[in-house]
Design an enzyme around this catalytic site. Structure first.
Site, PDB file in Angstrom:
ATOM      1  N   GLN A   1    -115.037  -8.223  76.032  1.00  0.00           N
ATOM      2  CA  GLN A   1    -116.271  -8.107  76.291  1.00  0.00           C
ATOM      3  C   GLN A   1    -116.971  -7.471  77.351  1.00  0.00           C
ATOM      4  O   GLN A   1    -117.938  -6.894  77.191  1.00  0.00           O
ATOM      5  CB  GLN A   1    -116.753  -9.622  76.148  1.00  0.00           C
ATOM      6  CG  GLN A   1    -116.363 -10.278  75.028  1.00  0.00           C
ATOM      7  CD  GLN A   1    -117.020 -11.682  74.936  1.00  0.00           C
ATOM      8  OE1 GLN A   1    -116.652 -12.534  75.504  1.00  0.00           O
ATOM      9  NE2 GLN A   1    -118.131 -11.911  74.568  1.00  0.00           N
TER      10      GLN A   1
ATOM     11  N   HIS B   1    -112.344  -0.573  65.261  1.00  0.00           N
ATOM     12  CA  HIS B   1    -112.099   0.868  64.838  1.00  0.00           C
ATOM     13  C   HIS B   1    -112.106   1.013  63.355  1.00  0.00           C
ATOM     14  O   HIS B   1    -112.350   1.966  62.864  1.00  0.00           O
ATOM     15  CB  HIS B   1    -111.192   1.481  65.746  1.00  0.00           C
ATOM     16  CG  HIS B   1    -111.348   1.767  67.372  1.00  0.00           C
ATOM     17  ND1 HIS B   1    -110.322   1.542  68.174  1.00  0.00           N
ATOM     18  CD2 HIS B   1    -112.411   1.711  67.693  1.00  0.00           C
ATOM     19  CE1 HIS B   1    -110.996   1.632  69.218  1.00  0.00           C
ATOM     20  NE2 HIS B   1    -112.243   1.929  69.150  1.00  0.00           N
TER      21      HIS B   1
ATOM     22  N   ASP C   1    -115.380  -0.243  73.339  1.00  0.00           N
ATOM     23  CA  ASP C   1    -114.638   0.682  73.849  1.00  0.00           C
ATOM     24  C   ASP C   1    -115.055   0.849  75.629  1.00  0.00           C
ATOM     25  O   ASP C   1    -114.334   1.309  76.269  1.00  0.00           O
ATOM     26  CB  ASP C   1    -115.052   1.850  73.335  1.00  0.00           C
ATOM     27  CG  ASP C   1    -114.129   2.223  71.970  1.00  0.00           C
ATOM     28  OD1 ASP C   1    -113.317   1.176  71.486  1.00  0.00           O
ATOM     29  OD2 ASP C   1    -114.496   3.147  71.233  1.00  0.00           O
TER      30      ASP C   1
ATOM     31  N   ASN D   1    -108.337 -19.523  75.421  1.00  0.00           N
ATOM     32  CA  ASN D   1    -109.616 -19.661  75.405  1.00  0.00           C
ATOM     33  C   ASN D   1    -109.915 -20.157  73.484  1.00  0.00           C
ATOM     34  O   ASN D   1    -109.534 -19.157  72.954  1.00  0.00           O
ATOM     35  CB  ASN D   1    -110.608 -18.511  75.880  1.00  0.00           C
ATOM     36  CG  ASN D   1    -112.192 -18.749  75.532  1.00  0.00           C
ATOM     37  OD1 ASN D   1    -112.786 -19.758  76.341  1.00  0.00           O
ATOM     38  ND2 ASN D   1    -112.600 -17.965  74.489  1.00  0.00           N
ATOM     39  N   GLU D   2    -110.550 -21.204  73.515  1.00  0.00           N
ATOM     40  CA  GLU D   2    -110.902 -21.673  72.124  1.00  0.00           C
ATOM     41  C   GLU D   2    -110.127 -21.486  70.898  1.00  0.00           C
ATOM     42  O   GLU D   2    -110.238 -20.668  70.042  1.00  0.00           O
ATOM     43  CB  GLU D   2    -112.307 -20.903  71.856  1.00  0.00           C
ATOM     44  CG  GLU D   2    -113.593 -21.280  73.014  1.00  0.00           C
ATOM     45  CD  GLU D   2    -114.802 -20.598  72.827  1.00  0.00           C
ATOM     46  OE1 GLU D   2    -115.073 -19.725  71.824  1.00  0.00           O
ATOM     47  OE2 GLU D   2    -115.693 -21.007  73.078  1.00  0.00           O
TER      48      GLU D   2
ATOM     49  N   ASN E   1    -115.875 -25.856  76.303  1.00  0.00           N
ATOM     50  CA  ASN E   1    -116.990 -24.760  75.937  1.00  0.00           C
ATOM     51  C   ASN E   1    -117.831 -25.517  75.150  1.00  0.00           C
ATOM     52  O   ASN E   1    -117.301 -25.874  74.109  1.00  0.00           O
ATOM     53  CB  ASN E   1    -116.369 -23.394  75.401  1.00  0.00           C
ATOM     54  CG  ASN E   1    -115.287 -22.506  76.178  1.00  0.00           C
ATOM     55  OD1 ASN E   1    -114.966 -23.417  77.319  1.00  0.00           O
ATOM     56  ND2 ASN E   1    -114.770 -21.473  75.971  1.00  0.00           N
TER      57      ASN E   1
ATOM     58  N   TYR F   1    -121.835 -25.193  73.267  1.00  0.00           N
ATOM     59  CA  TYR F   1    -123.185 -24.447  73.007  1.00  0.00           C
ATOM     60  C   TYR F   1    -124.116 -25.347  72.394  1.00  0.00           C
ATOM     61  O   TYR F   1    -125.394 -25.114  72.753  1.00  0.00           O
ATOM     62  CB  TYR F   1    -122.994 -23.209  72.280  1.00  0.00           C
ATOM     63  CG  TYR F   1    -122.167 -22.280  73.173  1.00  0.00           C
ATOM     64  CD1 TYR F   1    -122.892 -21.383  74.206  1.00  0.00           C
ATOM     65  CD2 TYR F   1    -120.774 -22.156  73.284  1.00  0.00           C
ATOM     66  CE1 TYR F   1    -122.277 -20.486  74.884  1.00  0.00           C
ATOM     67  CE2 TYR F   1    -120.076 -21.218  74.116  1.00  0.00           C
ATOM     68  CZ  TYR F   1    -120.959 -20.521  75.042  1.00  0.00           C
ATOM     69  OH  TYR F   1    -119.969 -19.477  75.841  1.00  0.00           O
TER      70      TYR F   1
ATOM     71  N   GLU G   1    -117.690 -23.169  79.620  1.00  0.00           N
ATOM     72  CA  GLU G   1    -118.762 -22.262  79.159  1.00  0.00           C
ATOM     73  C   GLU G   1    -119.889 -22.929  78.713  1.00  0.00           C
ATOM     74  O   GLU G   1    -119.521 -24.238  78.100  1.00  0.00           O
ATOM     75  CB  GLU G   1    -118.173 -21.145  77.897  1.00  0.00           C
ATOM     76  CG  GLU G   1    -117.169 -20.396  78.279  1.00  0.00           C
ATOM     77  CD  GLU G   1    -116.810 -19.517  76.769  1.00  0.00           C
ATOM     78  OE1 GLU G   1    -117.564 -19.473  75.974  1.00  0.00           O
ATOM     79  OE2 GLU G   1    -115.921 -18.713  76.987  1.00  0.00           O
TER      80      GLU G   1
END
Ligand SMILES: *[C@@H]1O[C@H](CO)[C@@H](O)[C@H](O)[C@H]1NC(C)=O
Length: 500
Positions: A36, A56, A69, A183-184, A323, A325, A395
């Site tokens: 990220q 891509h 990228d 992660n997750e 994490n 949210y 998170e």
């Protein structure tokens, strides 16, 4: 009660509320993930990973057809990132290693000198400023050569992951004391095998369960390896972090179904590791076995663990990472009702549709409602199920369109969620750290750059990828310094930014 009793109780509670602060030793930090933020997808000898391949080859899968990228160009601008962390007074920075930057082929026989240097410099740079590095080994960017061999559906991957972990522990274990293996898992397996994110495969309820099993075993092998070969000299801690929504029944009739949803969404990834008996959550194991039988399957679609695997997994943690949210409501789908494919729309396996209470504020993401009380309920439930384990919030944060540096809703989100963490601590839950997602705006997977979580704005139209503190960065800096969610802070929106 008499008015006198009421006054006494109020005096105690009201004073506690006014003076409520995070305890000494409680850690605040901020997080990012390699794909990220790093960019530099093809520099030096870095290998291709599944996100490089996905963006891509399937540009339409990303809402603004963007790629990582370049992203925040943190591969070149990591010193700027460290300065942002210094300005925020945080105790730690949680970032992830790109597996294919460190091991270009995915396998451990060849380590990239450039990759090893990059993460070594970042770690040393943080430590020089008194910021602890917390390192995630896998934040979704699997080396493409491993995907070509089946990726997380191939049972061999738990060994390949442990080999990779050994390289990272050898390189950085003297300086990194907190590791996050994976992660997750639910996003890796349930969204990745629901054709929404890389690797973009469609195998819900089959590939997703193979993935679940092998992700958990990969974690356990990396944990046991550290425990045996590194913990005696480095005394670090290792665990994984799970994505956990909180769930509430839509009506009183949905209480039992809501419990089943928790077994699928939360306990599938926790019970094998954190429960005293180990293995899959029994209610879920029964449910899927029975459904598989009804469907004419020769065996359950949820692959079993051997006794040895169960033992390896059980207790493979030094803390519980989560994490969080949002909170969602649970109700059964009506006959013939379409259940969306997004993880946050519902669960086809259980015939469940997710919703929200009308009083919960909505955000720019259709799955994301603000209900801070859900975090306290989640934390309390973790303690009820798994005992007095140290819990590390890895998170938490809010997305917006990024249009305003004066992001008061994000400040309100952090303050209200942190208040619930304080209440959970008063409930007796041992929460030891809190991580804001994210340090800066970044490539938000299938939302591209349209959904922004940053405490810092990033100008993606500028080659410099200029970072600018939002109001929330100033607020968070004050909280990290004082451990008080009502701390005073200064925010001057004088330095307006192009594109804001
Ligand atoms: C790396 O990728 C970029 C596109 O993101 C491309 O313009 C450039 O030529 C590539 N560099 C190498 C060395 O392949």
């Amino acid at each position: 009660m008499t008015w006198m009793q009421a006054v006494i109780i109020c005096a105690a509670v009201c004073v506690a509320a006014a003076e409520r602060r995070f305890p000494e030793g409680f850690k605040f930090g901020a997080a990012t993930a390699s794909y990220q933020v790093e960019g530099a997808w093809n520099v030096s000898d870095k290998g291709e990973n599944i996100w490089d391949r996905f963006v891509h080859s399937r540009p339409e899968a990303i809402s603004d057809r963007s790629t990582g990228d370049v992203a925040c160009d943190s591969y070149h601008r990591w010193q700027e990132d460290i300065q942002l962390l210094v300005d925020m007074n945080v105790d730690f920075y949680r970032f992830s290693i790109s597996w294919s930057r460190l091991l270009p082929t995915g396998f451990s026989q060849r380590v990239s000198a450039d990759g090893a240097r990059y993460y070594g410099d970042l770690i040393d740079g943080l430590l020089a400023k008194g910021i602890e590095p917390i390192v995630t080994l896998y934040h979704w960017d699997l080396p493409q050569p491993l995907q070509d061999l089946g990726g997380w559906a191939n049972p061999m991957i738990s060994d390949w992951f442990a080999d990779y972990a050994r390289v990272a522990y050898n390189l950085y274990g003297d300086r990194v004391k907190t590791w996050v293996t994976i992660n997750e898992p639910t996003v890796i397996c349930d969204i990745g095998y629901n054709n929404l994110i890389a690797p973009g495969l469609e195998s819900e309820g089959r590939g997703s369960y193979l993935c679940t099993k092998h992700v958990l075993l990969a974690h356990a092998k990396a944990y046991r390896l550290y425990e045996r070969d590194f913990k005696p000299k480095y005394q670090g801690q290792v665990s994984l972090t799970n994505h956990m929504m909180w769930f509430e029944p839509a009506t009183e009739q949905d209480v039992e179904l809501t419990e089943l949803v928790k077994t699928l969404s939360i306990q599938r990834y926790c019970h094998p590791i954190f429960s005293s008996e180990g293995g899959w959550p029994p209610a879920l194991e029964r449910y899927i076995a029975e459904k598989s039988r009804e469907e004419g399957e020769p065996r359950s679609r949820l692959p079993p663990f051997t006794q040895e695997e169960k033992e390896m997994l059980r207790g493979s943690y030094d803390y519980l990472g989560l994490n969080h949210y949002t909170t969602r409501t649970v109700r059964p789908a009506a006959p013939g009702e379409h259940i969306g494919t997004h993880l946050f729309d519902g669960f086809k396996e259980l015939g469940v549709v997710l919703g929200a209470k009308p009083e919960w504020p909505t955000t720019m993401s259709h799955w994301f409602m603000v209900h801070p009380e859900g975090l306290r309920a989640l934390l309390v439930s973790m303690k009820q199920q798994y005992g007095d384990v140290p819990i590390f919030i890895m998170e938490n944060g809010l997305s917006d369109t990024g249009a305003d540096l004066d992001d008061q809703p994000r400040v309100d989100y952090y303050r209200s969620y942190l208040e619930q963490v304080l209440l959970a601590i008063e409930d007796g839950v041992r929460v030891v750290g809190y991580t804001a997602w994210s340090l800066l705006d970044n490539f938000e997977w299938m939302d591209g750059y349209q959904s922004r979580y940053g405490l810092h704005h990033v100008d993606f139209s500028s080659e410099l990828r200029t970072r600018t503190a939002r109001r929330s960065a100033r607020y968070y800096a004050a909280v990290a310094r004082t451990k008080d969610i009502h701390a005073q802070y200064q925010f001057n929106k004088t330095n307006t930014v192009k594109g804001v």
